[in-house]
Design a protein around this motif. Structure first.
Motif, PDB file in Angstrom:
ATOM      1  N   ALA A  54     117.237 -50.473  34.381  1.00  0.00           N
ATOM      2  CA  ALA A  54     115.812 -50.942  34.224  1.00  0.00           C
ATOM      3  C   ALA A  54     114.931 -50.395  35.404  1.00  0.00           C
ATOM      4  O   ALA A  54     115.421 -50.353  36.682  1.00  0.00           O
ATOM      5  CB  ALA A  54     115.591 -52.558  33.959  1.00  0.00           C
ATOM      6  N   GLY A  55     113.671 -50.119  35.140  1.00  0.00           N
ATOM      7  CA  GLY A  55     113.009 -49.647  36.149  1.00  0.00           C
ATOM      8  C   GLY A  55     113.063 -48.197  36.771  1.00  0.00           C
ATOM      9  O   GLY A  55     112.231 -47.870  37.623  1.00  0.00           O
ATOM     10  N   ASN A  56     113.821 -47.503  36.140  1.00  0.00           N
ATOM     11  CA  ASN A  56     114.047 -45.996  36.463  1.00  0.00           C
ATOM     12  C   ASN A  56     113.422 -45.309  35.245  1.00  0.00           C
ATOM     13  O   ASN A  56     113.822 -45.529  33.937  1.00  0.00           O
ATOM     14  CB  ASN A  56     115.502 -45.788  36.555  1.00  0.00           C
ATOM     15  N   ALA A  57     112.580 -44.153  35.600  1.00  0.00           N
ATOM     16  CA  ALA A  57     111.912 -43.524  34.555  1.00  0.00           C
ATOM     17  C   ALA A  57     112.738 -42.895  33.648  1.00  0.00           C
ATOM     18  O   ALA A  57     112.425 -42.703  32.564  1.00  0.00           O
ATOM     19  CB  ALA A  57     110.980 -42.518  35.144  1.00  0.00           C
ATOM     20  N   VAL A  58     113.897 -42.252  34.160  1.00  0.00           N
ATOM     21  CA  VAL A  58     114.671 -41.599  33.350  1.00  0.00           C
ATOM     22  C   VAL A  58     115.286 -42.540  32.315  1.00  0.00           C
ATOM     23  O   VAL A  58     115.449 -42.476  31.070  1.00  0.00           O
ATOM     24  CB  VAL A  58     115.898 -40.773  34.111  1.00  0.00           C
ATOM     25  N   PHE A  59     115.864 -43.405  32.867  1.00  0.00           N
ATOM     26  CA  PHE A  59     116.531 -44.608  32.151  1.00  0.00           C
ATOM     27  C   PHE A  59     115.649 -45.352  30.837  1.00  0.00           C
ATOM     28  O   PHE A  59     115.948 -45.563  30.147  1.00  0.00           O
ATOM     29  CB  PHE A  59     117.234 -45.545  33.030  1.00  0.00           C
ATOM     30  N   ASP A  60     114.493 -45.504  31.427  1.00  0.00           N
ATOM     31  CA  ASP A  60     113.431 -46.021  30.695  1.00  0.00           C
ATOM     32  C   ASP A  60     113.045 -45.044  29.413  1.00  0.00           C
ATOM     33  O   ASP A  60     112.857 -45.628  28.374  1.00  0.00           O
ATOM     34  CB  ASP A  60     112.211 -46.484  31.264  1.00  0.00           C
ATOM     35  N   ALA A  61     113.035 -43.892  29.919  1.00  0.00           N
ATOM     36  CA  ALA A  61     112.833 -42.963  28.470  1.00  0.00           C
ATOM     37  C   ALA A  61     113.827 -42.934  27.703  1.00  0.00           C
ATOM     38  O   ALA A  61     113.524 -42.648  26.397  1.00  0.00           O
ATOM     39  CB  ALA A  61     112.447 -41.437  29.159  1.00  0.00           C
ATOM     40  N   LEU A  62     114.972 -43.064  28.168  1.00  0.00           N
ATOM     41  CA  LEU A  62     116.314 -42.753  27.432  1.00  0.00           C
ATOM     42  C   LEU A  62     116.502 -43.939  26.450  1.00  0.00           C
ATOM     43  O   LEU A  62     116.879 -44.129  25.394  1.00  0.00           O
ATOM     44  CB  LEU A  62     117.602 -42.485  28.141  1.00  0.00           C
ATOM     45  N   ALA A  63     115.949 -45.194  27.022  1.00  0.00           N
ATOM     46  CA  ALA A  63     115.950 -46.301  26.294  1.00  0.00           C
ATOM     47  C   ALA A  63     115.288 -46.405  24.934  1.00  0.00           C
ATOM     48  O   ALA A  63     115.479 -47.144  23.977  1.00  0.00           O
ATOM     49  CB  ALA A  63     115.675 -47.787  27.013  1.00  0.00           C
ATOM     50  N   LEU A  64     114.118 -45.490  25.071  1.00  0.00           N
ATOM     51  CA  LEU A  64     113.332 -45.487  23.954  1.00  0.00           C
ATOM     52  C   LEU A  64     113.608 -44.447  22.957  1.00  0.00           C
ATOM     53  O   LEU A  64     113.023 -44.059  21.791  1.00  0.00           O
ATOM     54  CB  LEU A  64     111.692 -44.910  24.364  1.00  0.00           C
ATOM     55  N   LYS A  65     114.704 -43.878  23.031  1.00  0.00           N
ATOM     56  CA  LYS A  65     115.351 -43.001  21.947  1.00  0.00           C
ATOM     57  C   LYS A  65     116.385 -43.628  21.147  1.00  0.00           C
ATOM     58  O   LYS A  65     117.214 -44.479  21.613  1.00  0.00           O
ATOM     59  CB  LYS A  65     116.143 -41.672  23.013  1.00  0.00           C
ATOM     60  N   ALA A  66     116.459 -42.874  19.885  1.00  0.00           N
ATOM     61  CA  ALA A  66     117.395 -43.653  18.920  1.00  0.00           C
ATOM     62  C   ALA A  66     118.801 -42.506  18.943  1.00  0.00           C
ATOM     63  O   ALA A  66     118.254 -41.278  18.825  1.00  0.00           O
ATOM     64  CB  ALA A  66     116.785 -43.749  17.433  1.00  0.00           C
ATOM     65  N   PRO A  67     119.910 -43.031  18.734  1.00  0.00           N
ATOM     66  CA  PRO A  67     120.933 -42.177  18.606  1.00  0.00           C
ATOM     67  C   PRO A  67     120.712 -41.528  17.359  1.00  0.00           C
ATOM     68  O   PRO A  67     120.370 -41.849  16.265  1.00  0.00           O
ATOM     69  CB  PRO A  67     122.085 -43.048  18.778  1.00  0.00           C
ATOM     70  N   LEU A  68     121.357 -40.170  17.469  1.00  0.00           N
ATOM     71  CA  LEU A  68     121.410 -39.305  16.243  1.00  0.00           C
ATOM     72  C   LEU A  68     122.433 -39.919  15.053  1.00  0.00           C
ATOM     73  O   LEU A  68     122.019 -39.738  13.837  1.00  0.00           O
ATOM     74  CB  LEU A  68     122.278 -37.939  16.596  1.00  0.00           C
TER      75      LEU A  68
END
Length: 752
Positions: A54-68
């Motif tokens: 949490a709190g990391n931009a990369v990780f925050d952006a990835l958290a908003l993605k759905a798996p294929l």
């Protein structure tokens, strides 16, 4: 390379960690956390761990993605079309606006609306045991009523009909009969009354049978009586309730309800009954039948054109004035008589007949212009029996017949035909019309009697004095007369047609005072037997005097009974001849074989009949035969008819004689096809010399339809006169023909 967790102490500024090896190591910058904390570097970027930081931009952006693989989305997903997901025919339509498919609409079209449905064809509903396949009405009981009791309407309460127990002993409790209670009802309870249709019941009725009519009982309120024999009669009221359709043991378990209230006389639309009293009569008024007390003006003598609103007068002896129009027969076993000026007994029509039968049975009229007359072919005035008379008394009173074969005759000891009074006379008019007597004929003028005794051998005629006083003696055949024996004449006698020079002339053509002349014989016609079948004594009288009924062998059912369905004003007495159940069975009538007939000339047999069957197995014979049965006779002269299977019977004229042990037959080549279900008259006549037999078939209106003559193989042995109707094959007992009238007569000079 694999790296697990790197623990880094907190610093005052950003910290970087070099990860990796080789020529391009990866540098990860880690933000400074709070003092005294450590950061966890997830290995997601290395091996796919899901523990994001949490709190990391990369990780925050990835958290908003759905798996294929098997993604789960939230919120509104855009950019996806129905084609992408394989639903190209789907649209976003609300349930209320979704269209109905063709298959669904087809199925819906075959259904009825729940509200006010309209049906086609035959509607079938399941039967509810204990209820009715018909009509029923919700009613309220005015007293305790058991299931199966008959009820009538006593009033109403709100929306309900009030019912009580019906009974046929009074108008009030019978005329408003509505039906039968379906269930047991207490007082004031509501339930159904069956007014029409099949109804399940349980009624103890040991004597009832399936098919019996049901009547409202006059004895017990609410009850029924069963069978035609138990039908109520006046003064009780007749209410028909229906018919028994099923019975188990002694219990009626099903009936068909069909209430019919019997109408009374004053309930008819053209009858007006006002305050009736005993002794009144029903009279025709201007527009209605009305009850009234009779006065003398209401009674008049009946004539051939009877006055309206009058009755036929019946005297103390049982006599009446009869006015018959059309082919009508007036009969009596006692007396037919009229009294008074213009009192008349008359008939008019084909075979119109006035006759009486029995000891002292007579026909007479009394009064000025009172007469007895018949008009029409074969119209007859006759009496049969000792002291049976035909006479009139009064000025211008007469007895007469008009029409071919019209005759006046009496048969029996001391039976006579007479008229009394000025200008009273006896007359006949028409071909073969005659006045019959036996060997002695008496003329009486009120004071003196003239007796004519005769044994004629040929036709003779006497014309009585005309207005100029001339008496003519004429032979109808040759115009000449031959006299033998001594005769005394007084006064002037004139002969015409005599040649003065003829040596064989009785006398010259001159006036003479007195001559002796031969006496002529009178012609004779002798009717042996006839019957109109107007009595119900089937085994005796209706066949006619000298006739007997035939029930040919061949199974049960071959009978002769009264043909009630065919009796009407033109056919007052009818017999129905039927076959039996076996082959060659039938019925008929003939003269007795104990009193055989030898065809000496002039014999006639007449039958009025109506064939009803046309199958090729149905046959009948009319005329003269050695015997009337279904067996083939050895000698005969009859008309034989056989059905053609096409709605007709085909007549053939056949004669056969038996001689030297051999039967020789003549069948006339001319036949006639007559439609069934019509009335006909067949006359089989032997000529005076017995050398030929003629066959005549007439329609009901008297039209000659068929006429043939056979001149060979005329039977010379004893025969019977009559008819036979039969079925040549096995079948059910059935009516073959109806017979209205028959007659056997000898129509020639008899020497006795």
């Amino acid at each position: 390379m694999s790296l697990q967790t790197i623990e880094i102490e907190a610093f005052s500024g950003p910290t970087s960690v070099l990860i990796g090896g080789g020529n391009q190591p990866t540098i990860v910058y880690i933000n400074q956390g709070p003092a005294g904390t450590s950061g966890i570097v997830d290995q997601t970027i290395i091996d796919g761990s899901t523990n994001a930081v949490a709190g990391n931009a990369v990780f925050d952006a990835l958290a908003l993605k759905a798996p294929l693989a098997s993604p789960t989305f939230t919120g509104t997903v855009n950019g996806i079309t129905k084609s992408m997901v394989g639903l190209s025919n789907v649209d976003n339509t609300s349930d209320a606006n979704k269209p109905v498919s063709t298959a669904q609409q087809t199925a819906l079209n075959l259904k009825a609306n729940l509200a006010s449905p309209t049906f086609t064809g035959i509607v079938t509903a399941p039967r509810i045991t204990g209820r009715c396949d018909g009509l029923e009405v919700l009613c309220k009981a005015g007293l305790a009523i058991a299931a199966g009791q008959v009820v009538y309407v006593t009033g109403a309460s709100g929306n309900n009909i009030i019912i009580g127990l019906a009974r046929a002993n009074a108008e009030a409790t019978s005329s408003k009969t509505i039906g039968i209670s379906e269930s047991t009802l207490a007082n004031n309870a509501t339930g159904y009354v069956i007014t029409e249709g099949l109804m399940t019941v349980s009624i103890s009725a040991p004597t009832a049978n399936e098919g019996d009519p049901i009547w409202l009982s006059p004895a017990t309120a609410g009850s029924m009586v069963f069978g035609a024999a138990n039908k109520p009669f006046a003064p009780n009221h007749i209410v028909y309730l229906g018919v028994v359709t099923r019975k188990t043991g002694n219990t009626v378990v099903e009936i068909y309800v069909k209430v019919q209230n019997g109408a009374e006389l004053d309930e008819l639309s053209d009858v007006l009954i006002t305050s009736p009293v005993a002794g009144q009569a029903l009279m025709r008024g201007a527009t209605l039948w009305e009850n009234r007390s009779l006065v003398s003006a209401d009674i008049s003598n009946a004539t051939s054109a009877a006055t309206a609103n009058t009755l036929a007068l019946r005297d103390g002896s049982g006599g009446s004035n009869f006015a018959a129009v059309g082919a009508t027969t007036v009969t009596a076993s006692g007396v037919i008589s009229t009294t008074g000026a213009d009192a008349t007994i008359s008939t008019n029509g084909y075979y119109a007949t006035i006759y009486t039968t029995g000891y002292n049975a007579y026909i007479y009229t009394t009064g000025s212009d009172a007469y007895i007359s018949t008009t029409g072919v074969n119209a007859t005035i006759s009496t049969t029996g000792d002291f049976a008379h035909i006479y009139t008394t009064g000025s211008d009173a007469y007895i007469s017949t008009t029409g071919d074969y019209g005759n006046i005759y009496t048969n029996g000891s001391d039976a006579y035909i007479s008229t009394f009074g000025a200008d009273a006379y006896i007359s006949t008019s028409g071909t073969n019309a005659y006045i019959q007597s036996r060997s002695t004929f008496k003329l009486f003028n009120g004071t003196y009697t003239t007796t004519l005794s005769h044994s004629p051998t040929a036709d003779r005629a006497i014309a009585f004095p005309n207005t100029s006083g001339t008496v003519a003696l004429i032979n109808p055949s040759s115009g000449a007369q031959t006299f033998s024996g001594a005769q005394s004449f007084s006064g002037q006698v004139e002969l015409t047609g005599q040649a003065a020079t003829n040596p064989t002339s009785a006398m010259t053509r001159a006036l003479v005072d007195a001559r002796v002349m031969p006496q002529a014989h009178l012609p004779s016609r002798y009717a042996v037997s006839e019957s109109d079948f107007i009595t119900t004594l089937i085994n005796t009288a209706p066949y006619g005097l000298g006739f007997a009924g035939i029930s040919a062998p061949g199974g049960a059912g071959n009978t002769v009974v009264v043909g009630s369905s065919e009796i009407n004003s033109n056919h007052p007495g009818v017999l129905a001849f039927s076959s039996g159940t076996l082959a060659n069975s039938g019925s008929g009538t003939s003269t007795s074989n104990l009193l055989p007939i030898r065809l000496g000339g002039g014999e006639e047999y007449t039958l009025i009949f109506k064939p009803v069957l046309n199958a090729t197995t149905f046959k009948f014979r009319i005329g003269f035969s050695a015997g009337f049965s279904t067996l083939a006779p050895t000698y005969f002269a009859f008309a034989e008819a056989v059905g053609d299977g096409a709605g007709n019977v085909v007549f053939s004229a056949i004669t056969a004689n038996f001689s030297g042990g051999t039967t020789t037959t003549t069948t006339n080549a001319t036949t006639y096809s007559a439609p069934v279900n019509a009335w006909y008259q067949m006359r089989v006549a032997v000529n005076e010399s017995a050398a030929s037999v003629s066959f005549y078939l007439y329609s009901e209106s008297g039209t000659l339809l068929w006429s043939v003559t056979n001149s060979t193989n005329i039977p010379t042995l004893n025969v019977q006169a009559g008819c036979i109707f039969y079925n040549a094959t096995v079948g059910s007992a059935t009516t073959i023909a109806y017979v209205d009238y028959h007659k056997f007569e000898i129509n020639r000079t008899l020497i006795r």
